[in-house]
Design a protein around this motif. Structure first.
Motif, PDB file in Angstrom:
ATOM      1  N   TYR A 109       0.832  -1.214   0.000  1.00  0.00           N
ATOM      2  CA  TYR A 109       0.000   0.000   0.000  1.00  0.00           C
ATOM      3  C   TYR A 109       0.861   1.256   0.000  1.00  0.00           C
ATOM      4  N   ARG A 110       0.639   2.127  -0.970  1.00  0.00           N
ATOM      5  CA  ARG A 110       1.405   3.387  -1.069  1.00  0.00           C
ATOM      6  C   ARG A 110       0.599   4.332  -1.964  1.00  0.00           C
ATOM      7  N   PRO A 111      -0.345   5.089  -1.380  1.00  0.00           N
ATOM      8  CA  PRO A 111      -1.241   5.888  -2.207  1.00  0.00           C
ATOM      9  C   PRO A 111      -0.510   6.999  -2.969  1.00  0.00           C
ATOM     10  N   ASN A 129      -2.101   1.338  -8.779  1.00  0.00           N
ATOM     11  CA  ASN A 129      -2.567   0.118  -8.102  1.00  0.00           C
ATOM     12  C   ASN A 129      -2.043   0.019  -6.661  1.00  0.00           C
ATOM     13  N   HIS A 130      -0.852   0.572  -6.415  1.00  0.00           N
ATOM     14  CA  HIS A 130      -0.339   0.572  -5.033  1.00  0.00           C
ATOM     15  C   HIS A 130      -1.266   1.373  -4.103  1.00  0.00           C
ATOM     16  N   SER A 131      -1.949   2.369  -4.685  1.00  0.00           N
ATOM     17  CA  SER A 131      -2.842   3.220  -3.885  1.00  0.00           C
ATOM     18  C   SER A 131      -3.993   2.433  -3.266  1.00  0.00           C
ATOM     19  N   ILE A 136       2.122  -5.023  -5.331  1.00  0.00           N
ATOM     20  CA  ILE A 136       3.182  -5.365  -4.393  1.00  0.00           C
ATOM     21  C   ILE A 136       4.518  -5.408  -5.145  1.00  0.00           C
ATOM     22  N   ASP A 137       5.520  -4.725  -4.586  1.00  0.00           N
ATOM     23  CA  ASP A 137       6.880  -4.730  -5.153  1.00  0.00           C
ATOM     24  C   ASP A 137       7.743  -5.644  -4.299  1.00  0.00           C
ATOM     25  N   ILE A 138       8.501  -6.498  -4.958  1.00  0.00           N
ATOM     26  CA  ILE A 138       9.345  -7.459  -4.229  1.00  0.00           C
ATOM     27  C   ILE A 138      10.806  -7.313  -4.668  1.00  0.00           C
ATOM     28  N   LYS A 198       9.230  -2.438 -18.389  1.00  0.00           N
ATOM     29  CA  LYS A 198       9.080  -3.689 -17.638  1.00  0.00           C
ATOM     30  C   LYS A 198       9.394  -3.366 -16.179  1.00  0.00           C
ATOM     31  N   ASP A 199       8.437  -3.699 -15.312  1.00  0.00           N
ATOM     32  CA  ASP A 199       8.582  -3.394 -13.881  1.00  0.00           C
ATOM     33  C   ASP A 199       8.774  -4.731 -13.162  1.00  0.00           C
ATOM     34  N   PHE A 200      10.033  -5.155 -13.073  1.00  0.00           N
ATOM     35  CA  PHE A 200      10.332  -6.521 -12.645  1.00  0.00           C
ATOM     36  C   PHE A 200      10.049  -6.789 -11.163  1.00  0.00           C
ATOM     37  N   MET A 201       9.920  -5.735 -10.365  1.00  0.00           N
ATOM     38  CA  MET A 201       9.635  -5.914  -8.929  1.00  0.00           C
ATOM     39  C   MET A 201       8.138  -6.055  -8.642  1.00  0.00           C
ATOM     40  N   HIS A 202       7.305  -5.731  -9.649  1.00  0.00           N
ATOM     41  CA  HIS A 202       5.907  -5.351  -9.429  1.00  0.00           C
ATOM     42  C   HIS A 202       4.890  -6.450  -9.792  1.00  0.00           C
ATOM     43  N   PHE A 203       3.904  -6.637  -8.939  1.00  0.00           N
ATOM     44  CA  PHE A 203       2.751  -7.517  -9.202  1.00  0.00           C
ATOM     45  C   PHE A 203       1.465  -6.738  -8.936  1.00  0.00           C
TER      46      PHE A 203
HETATM   47 ZN   LIG Z   1       5.042  -1.420  -7.929  1.00  0.00          ZN
END
Ligand SMILES: [Zn+2]
Length: 208
Positions: A109-111, A129-131, A136-138, A198-203
């Motif tokens: 969560y990060r609005p 979507n984080h908002s 989720i970033d890993i 490409k956002d490799f950390m992101h789901f």
């Molecule tokens: Zn992200």
């Protein structure tokens, strides 16, 4: 009014007024595309029933703090996710951890207004979507965000986070169990989205 009727009346009032006064509260950053940075933080506080459609995201999640829940795991710093997906993600992270995949850091969560069209000053106008607590970033230090990257190749240009090290066990790849398990619970990997980034950390539900 008899005592029983009085108690009933109080119960009904408490129930109705309690439901009516459900408040949505959240703080959101505003991303400016000209300055390439956060320029503002807005504080939102309103009746939950007054939420706009743009404030309701996938799985019925909203940026309201009341819809977010904290995930506390012994092997990670605590982070928040939407309460409708948090139990599934928590189970998945425990499984991945037990299978030996290193989980170094996670952001949920990060609005922030960091998507969509910009206003006349260059401020973004749509919540990410984080908002909603549905992204989720890993391991961002090993799974950066790249542009110029229609598919993974040596010309992909790192924009944010750390560069990918395919030999490192915490790097996410298309055949990682993490990617399959996330897909099973409705979260697509940002390493497989169409387009130049490409956002490799992101789901997230749509991968963006
Ligand atoms: Zn992200």
């Amino acid at each position: 009014m008899g005592i029983k009727k009085k108690i009933l009346f109080l119960c009904v009032m408490t129930y109705c007024c309690g439901a009516q006064s459900k408040v949505c509260h959240y703080k959101s950053t505003v991303w400016n595309t000209r300055l390439n940075k956060v320029v503002n933080t807005i504080i939102v506080e309103k009746d939950y029933s007054k939420l706009k459609s743009a404030e309701i995201g996938a799985f019925g999640c909203t940026p309201c703090l009341v819809d977010q829940t904290e995930i506390k795991l012994p092997f990670l710093p605590p982070f928040k996710l939407c309460k409708y997906i948090a139990p599934k993600v928590e189970k998945l992270l425990i499984q991945i951890h037990e299978e030996g995949f290193p989980l170094n850091n996670v952001i949920g969560y990060r609005p922030g207004l960091s998507k969509g069209p910009t206003d006349s000053e260059g401020n973004r106008t749509k919540l990410s979507n984080h908002s909603f607590g549905v992204a989720i970033d890993i391991n961002s230090e090993l799974n950066g965000l790249y542009d110029n990257c229609k598919s993974w190749n040596s010309k992909c240009r790192l924009v944010k986070g750390g560069s990918r090290k395919l030999s490192s066990p915490g790097t996410i790849q298309k055949n990682s169990p993490l990617v399959f398990l996330m897909r099973d619970i409705g979260l697509k990997w940002g390493g497989e989205i169409a387009g130049n980034q490409k956002d490799f950390m992101h789901f997230s539900p749509n991968g963006y």
